[in-house]
Design a protein around this motif. Structure first.
Motif, PDB file in Angstrom:
ATOM      1  N   LEU A  18       0.611  -1.447  -0.222  1.00 58.04           N
ATOM      2  CA  LEU A  18      -0.017   0.206   0.313  1.00 58.04           C
ATOM      3  C   LEU A  18       0.923   1.125  -0.005  1.00 58.04           C
ATOM      4  N   ARG A  23      -0.924   1.726  -6.551  1.00 59.96           N
ATOM      5  CA  ARG A  23      -1.649   0.805  -6.018  1.00 59.96           C
ATOM      6  C   ARG A  23      -2.919   0.887  -4.711  1.00 59.96           C
ATOM      7  N   VAL A  27      -6.313   0.205  -4.608  1.00 55.16           N
ATOM      8  CA  VAL A  27      -7.480  -0.562  -3.365  1.00 55.16           C
ATOM      9  C   VAL A  27      -8.737   0.683  -3.160  1.00 55.16           C
ATOM     10  N   LEU A  59      -1.355  -7.664  -5.515  1.00 60.54           N
ATOM     11  CA  LEU A  59      -2.361  -7.250  -4.993  1.00 60.54           C
ATOM     12  C   LEU A  59      -2.991  -8.455  -4.687  1.00 60.54           C
ATOM     13  N   LEU A  64      -5.409  -9.062  -0.615  1.00 63.39           N
ATOM     14  CA  LEU A  64      -6.473  -7.437  -0.691  1.00 63.39           C
ATOM     15  C   LEU A  64      -7.527  -7.929  -1.440  1.00 63.39           C
ATOM     16  N   LEU A  65      -7.271  -8.281  -2.570  1.00 65.32           N
ATOM     17  CA  LEU A  65      -7.871  -8.118  -3.739  1.00 65.32           C
ATOM     18  C   LEU A  65      -8.227  -9.072  -3.550  1.00 65.32           C
ATOM     19  N   VAL A  78     -12.276  -5.314  -4.036  1.00 71.16           N
ATOM     20  CA  VAL A  78     -11.303  -5.475  -2.191  1.00 71.16           C
ATOM     21  C   VAL A  78     -11.898  -7.254  -2.067  1.00 71.16           C
ATOM     22  N   VAL A  83     -10.510  -4.839   4.535  1.00 70.00           N
ATOM     23  CA  VAL A  83      -9.339  -4.192   3.727  1.00 70.00           C
ATOM     24  C   VAL A  83      -9.974  -2.766   3.791  1.00 70.00           C
TER      25      VAL A  83
END
Length: 242
Positions: A18, A23, A27, A59, A64-65, A78, A83
């Motif tokens: 992050l 990125r 997000v 990601l 995270l994704l 997400v 997150v």
């Protein structure tokens, strides 16, 4: 050697992901539960499609994704509400960037007024609704955490949302999420999500623009919030569309 904190969580690896502005932008664009393709996320981050694909792969690999296939197209979302919670918390402690254009000033004001934080209300609107529910004794704070009085909630049934209707899986009914705009709690959790969805259904709120986190309170919504949440004139004026 990776250094870990507390229970062994590798915070540094997530922070590194992050810590890249592109990125983080991708997000953040998905924090309200949207599903977007790589081309749209590339535009939002201001990078080429090939660069965006590399970022998105990292990601997804990190958890995270997540991806969702629809025909020949792949959409990103997400992976978990946690997150969004983490990003909102980071926004509270992160230094605020000065808007460098009239457009960015307007967007900052719109997000501060009313927005979605994953699937619940945030900004001044989210905090105002949370305060109203707290004043009625439906929500309360204990040990700096926001909790729900289920008996009081179901006695009032705000917007016809009951605790049983909101209950889903292991997700908590109510949870406080520190709002980066006001630096106070807004209501998250299953009840927060149900209230936001109900306001959309009633036509009280709508997305300001397609694929944007910012939302706008409609004239019907301003009237309804005065009746249901007893918002005063100053609160309604602050929430009215600019």
């Amino acid at each position: 050697m990776n250094r870990t904190v507390g229970d062994g969580s590798d915070i540094a690896s997530v922070a590194a992901l992050l810590g890249d502005a592109s990125r983080a932008a991708m997000v953040t664009a998905l924090m309200d539960g949207l599903r977007l393709p790589a081309t749209e996320l590339a535009r939002i981050a201001g990078v080429s499609k090939s660069t965006a694909s590399e970022h998105l792969a990292r990601l997804v690999d990190s958890g995270l994704l997540d991806t969702e296939r629809c025909g020949r197209h792949t959409y990103y979302r997400v992976a978990d509400p946690l997150v969004g919670r983490a990003l909102e918390a980071l926004a509270v402690i992160a230094p605020q960037r000065r808007p460098n254009s009239l457009r960015s000033v307007r967007r900052h004001e719109e997000l501060g007024r009313a927005r979605l934080c994953y699937d619940h209300l945030a900004g001044h609107l989210g905090v105002a609704v949370t305060d109203a529910l707290r004043q009625r004794g439906l929500l309360y704070e204990r040990d700096a955490a926001l909790e729900v009085d289920q008996a009081a909630w179901d006695a009032h049934v705000p917007l016809d949302v009951t605790c049983d209707a909101a209950r889903k899986g292991r997700r908590p009914l109510a949870r406080g999420c520190v709002d980066w705009t006001v630096r106070r709690h807004h209501l998250a959790g299953a009840l927060g999500a149900k209230l936001a969805a109900r306001m959309f259904d009633l036509g009280w709120i709508q997305r300001r623009r397609e694929k944007e986190r910012a939302i706008v309170v409609t004239d019907v919504g301003l009237h309804g919030m005065r009746e249901v949440f007893d918002f005063d004139d100053s609160t309604l004026q602050a929430l009215a569309p600019a």
